[in-house]
Design a protein around this motif. Structure first.
Motif, PDB file in Angstrom:
ATOM      1  N   VAL A 124      40.320  28.767  46.118  1.00  0.00           N
ATOM      2  CA  VAL A 124      40.082  29.875  45.206  1.00  0.00           C
ATOM      3  C   VAL A 124      39.941  29.335  43.785  1.00  0.00           C
ATOM      4  O   VAL A 124      40.744  28.518  43.334  1.00  0.00           O
ATOM      5  N   THR A 125      38.908  29.776  43.070  1.00  0.00           N
ATOM      6  CA  THR A 125      38.688  29.358  41.692  1.00  0.00           C
ATOM      7  C   THR A 125      39.493  30.243  40.742  1.00  0.00           C
ATOM      8  O   THR A 125      40.140  31.216  41.157  1.00  0.00           O
ATOM      9  N   GLN A 126      39.412  29.908  39.454  1.00  0.00           N
ATOM     10  CA  GLN A 126      40.085  30.745  38.457  1.00  0.00           C
ATOM     11  C   GLN A 126      39.531  32.177  38.492  1.00  0.00           C
ATOM     12  O   GLN A 126      40.281  33.153  38.400  1.00  0.00           O
ATOM     13  N   ILE A 127      38.209  32.291  38.642  1.00  0.00           N
ATOM     14  CA  ILE A 127      37.605  33.620  38.759  1.00  0.00           C
ATOM     15  C   ILE A 127      38.175  34.350  39.972  1.00  0.00           C
ATOM     16  O   ILE A 127      38.493  35.546  39.904  1.00  0.00           O
ATOM     17  N   GLY A 128      38.319  33.629  41.090  1.00  0.00           N
ATOM     18  CA  GLY A 128      38.857  34.243  42.295  1.00  0.00           C
ATOM     19  C   GLY A 128      40.283  34.728  42.127  1.00  0.00           C
ATOM     20  O   GLY A 128      40.641  35.832  42.562  1.00  0.00           O
ATOM     21  N   TRP A 129      41.109  33.907  41.478  1.00  0.00           N
ATOM     22  CA  TRP A 129      42.500  34.306  41.238  1.00  0.00           C
ATOM     23  C   TRP A 129      42.556  35.558  40.370  1.00  0.00           C
ATOM     24  O   TRP A 129      43.305  36.498  40.651  1.00  0.00           O
ATOM     25  N   GLU A 130      41.760  35.556  39.290  1.00  0.00           N
ATOM     26  CA  GLU A 130      41.773  36.708  38.392  1.00  0.00           C
ATOM     27  C   GLU A 130      41.251  37.958  39.091  1.00  0.00           C
ATOM     28  O   GLU A 130      41.766  39.065  38.878  1.00  0.00           O
ATOM     29  N   LEU A 131      40.224  37.795  39.916  1.00  0.00           N
ATOM     30  CA  LEU A 131      39.682  38.925  40.654  1.00  0.00           C
ATOM     31  C   LEU A 131      40.717  39.480  41.619  1.00  0.00           C
ATOM     32  O   LEU A 131      40.939  40.699  41.701  1.00  0.00           O
ATOM     33  N   ALA A 132      41.369  38.603  42.367  1.00  0.00           N
ATOM     34  CA  ALA A 132      42.377  39.044  43.334  1.00  0.00           C
ATOM     35  C   ALA A 132      43.532  39.755  42.638  1.00  0.00           C
ATOM     36  O   ALA A 132      44.043  40.770  43.128  1.00  0.00           O
ATOM     37  N   GLU A 133      43.932  39.227  41.479  1.00  0.00           N
ATOM     38  CA  GLU A 133      45.019  39.868  40.731  1.00  0.00           C
ATOM     39  C   GLU A 133      44.605  41.237  40.216  1.00  0.00           C
ATOM     40  O   GLU A 133      45.398  42.190  40.228  1.00  0.00           O
ATOM     41  N   SER A 134      43.344  41.367  39.763  1.00  0.00           N
ATOM     42  CA  SER A 134      42.879  42.664  39.272  1.00  0.00           C
ATOM     43  C   SER A 134      42.790  43.669  40.408  1.00  0.00           C
ATOM     44  O   SER A 134      43.085  44.858  40.232  1.00  0.00           O
ATOM     45  N   ILE A 135      42.392  43.222  41.601  1.00  0.00           N
ATOM     46  CA  ILE A 135      42.344  44.098  42.764  1.00  0.00           C
ATOM     47  C   ILE A 135      43.748  44.579  43.119  1.00  0.00           C
ATOM     48  O   ILE A 135      43.972  45.755  43.407  1.00  0.00           O
ATOM     49  N   SER A 136      44.714  43.654  43.066  1.00  0.00           N
ATOM     50  CA  SER A 136      46.092  44.001  43.398  1.00  0.00           C
ATOM     51  C   SER A 136      46.647  45.035  42.424  1.00  0.00           C
ATOM     52  O   SER A 136      47.309  45.997  42.821  1.00  0.00           O
ATOM     53  N   LYS A 137      46.357  44.855  41.125  1.00  0.00           N
ATOM     54  CA  LYS A 137      46.828  45.802  40.109  1.00  0.00           C
ATOM     55  C   LYS A 137      46.204  47.171  40.338  1.00  0.00           C
ATOM     56  O   LYS A 137      46.861  48.206  40.220  1.00  0.00           O
ATOM     57  N   LYS A 138      44.917  47.181  40.657  1.00  0.00           N
ATOM     58  CA  LYS A 138      44.205  48.446  40.878  1.00  0.00           C
ATOM     59  C   LYS A 138      44.786  49.174  42.095  1.00  0.00           C
ATOM     60  O   LYS A 138      44.976  50.381  42.086  1.00  0.00           O
ATOM     61  N   ASP A 139      45.088  48.420  43.166  1.00  0.00           N
ATOM     62  CA  ASP A 139      45.646  49.028  44.360  1.00  0.00           C
ATOM     63  C   ASP A 139      47.021  49.623  44.080  1.00  0.00           C
ATOM     64  O   ASP A 139      47.376  50.695  44.573  1.00  0.00           O
ATOM     65  N   ASN A 140      47.815  48.917  43.241  1.00  0.00           N
ATOM     66  CA  ASN A 140      49.146  49.421  42.902  1.00  0.00           C
ATOM     67  C   ASN A 140      49.072  50.722  42.107  1.00  0.00           C
ATOM     68  O   ASN A 140      49.888  51.619  42.261  1.00  0.00           O
ATOM     69  N   VAL A 141      48.077  50.787  41.203  1.00  0.00           N
ATOM     70  CA  VAL A 141      47.912  51.986  40.396  1.00  0.00           C
ATOM     71  C   VAL A 141      47.505  53.174  41.249  1.00  0.00           C
ATOM     72  O   VAL A 141      47.936  54.303  41.053  1.00  0.00           O
ATOM     73  N   SER A 142      46.645  52.932  42.241  1.00  0.00           N
ATOM     74  CA  SER A 142      46.119  54.015  43.069  1.00  0.00           C
ATOM     75  C   SER A 142      47.137  54.522  44.088  1.00  0.00           C
ATOM     76  O   SER A 142      46.950  55.599  44.662  1.00  0.00           O
ATOM     77  N   GLN A 143      48.171  53.753  44.336  1.00  0.00           N
ATOM     78  CA  GLN A 143      49.142  54.140  45.335  1.00  0.00           C
ATOM     79  C   GLN A 143      50.110  55.223  44.798  1.00  0.00           C
ATOM     80  O   GLN A 143      50.377  55.277  43.644  1.00  0.00           O
TER      81      GLN A 143
END
Length: 282
Positions: free
Chosen positions: A263-282
């Motif tokens: 995973v690249t830096q872009i990948g890590w940041e993308l995965a973290e942003s997805i995780s934050k978004k999922d937490n907000v929507s829950q």
């Protein structure tokens, strides 16, 4: 395939006794670009007075160097062995002036000092000046010492990767190019599965194809094995897409039989942003 990258100028600063090391730094930068440029979204451009400054009258020599290349440098690599260099009228040497002015702007400077055996014709006065300056630098930060040129070249490549990932100023310069997509709708379920599991471990994704036609897709504790050709094509496409988007980078590929990606830096940041978004929507 074409890709976008931020160009960072790397100033190579040193006295006259380390010409071989200056070339090794250039070689290390070119090798780093070949391996990591796409992964990090960065292209490193080595610069120095001997290659990037034309003859010019009408100013203090060091000031001409400062104006033409130092002021536009993002990273500075300083190299020393037995000499500190000649005084400039304002600083103990030209290299010391370059390092000082670079650091005054809160830019990244890394200093390397050779511990190789000294030559017979060593200038003892220059050696003492270097030792005195080394002590001053040790009080202000961290220096790196090296014993041979091979280890020096490897240190340069390793440290560049660490600095580009961790230095706050460099990350700000790189961020506009490395900005991640704002949502995850473009990622398939297979891609999301591999990415999310990879960041839970060491960030590695592996694809293995076996002689019986089955295939494994692994990411940390996740393992999916199938012999269905369509499913294999879908999972392989997920990996290929993440590669083209620089979400992951290929570490090795053994004739398509075994492919290892990280995973690249872009990948890590993308995965973290997805995780934050999922937490907000829950």
């Amino acid at each position: 395939m074409a890709y976008q990258a931020t160009v960072l100028n790397v100033m190579i600063a040193s006295p006259s006794d380390v010409a071989d090391e200056r070339q090794l730094v250039r070689d290390a930068i070119y090798e780093w670009n070949a391996i990591h440029s796409k992964q990090f979204g960065v292209m490193l451009n080595p610069i120095g007075w001997e290659h990037n400054v034309a003859p010019q009258m009408g100013g203090r020599p060091q000031e001409i160097i400062n104006k033409n290349i130092l002021n536009d440098s993002d990273i500075l690599i300083g190299i020393f062995w037995t000499r500190l260099g000649s005084p400039t009228g304002e600083f103990a040497s030209g290299t010391v002036e370059e390092i000082s002015r670079h650091c005054d702007k809160n830019k990244l400077a890394s200093i390397y000092i050779s511990k190789r055996s000294y030559p017979d014709n060593i200038d003892l006065q220059q050696l003492q000046l270097l030792r005195d300056q080394t002590q001053l630098w040790l009080n202000d930060g961290l220096l790196e010492f090296y014993d041979d040129r091979y280890s020096f070249k490897q240190k340069i490549k390793d440290h560049l990767s660490l600095q580009i990932q961790n230095n706050a100023n460099l990350k700000e310069l790189i961020r506009p190019i490395q900005s991640s997509p704002k949502n995850n709708t473009f990622l398939s379920n297979e891609a999301l599965t591999l990415l999310n599991h990879a960041i839970e471990g060491n960030g590695v994704i592996t694809y293995t194809r076996y002689i019986d036609g089955t295939a494994d897709f692994n990411a940390d504790k996740f393992n999916y094995r199938t012999d269905n050709p369509k499913e294999i094509a879908v999972w392989k496409s997920a990996i290929k897409y993440m590669l083209t988007e620089n979400i992951i980078a290929e570490l090795s590929n053994h004739n398509g039989i075994k492919q290892i990606c990280e995973v690249t830096q872009i990948g890590w940041e993308l995965a973290e942003s997805i995780s934050k978004k999922d937490n907000v929507s829950q």
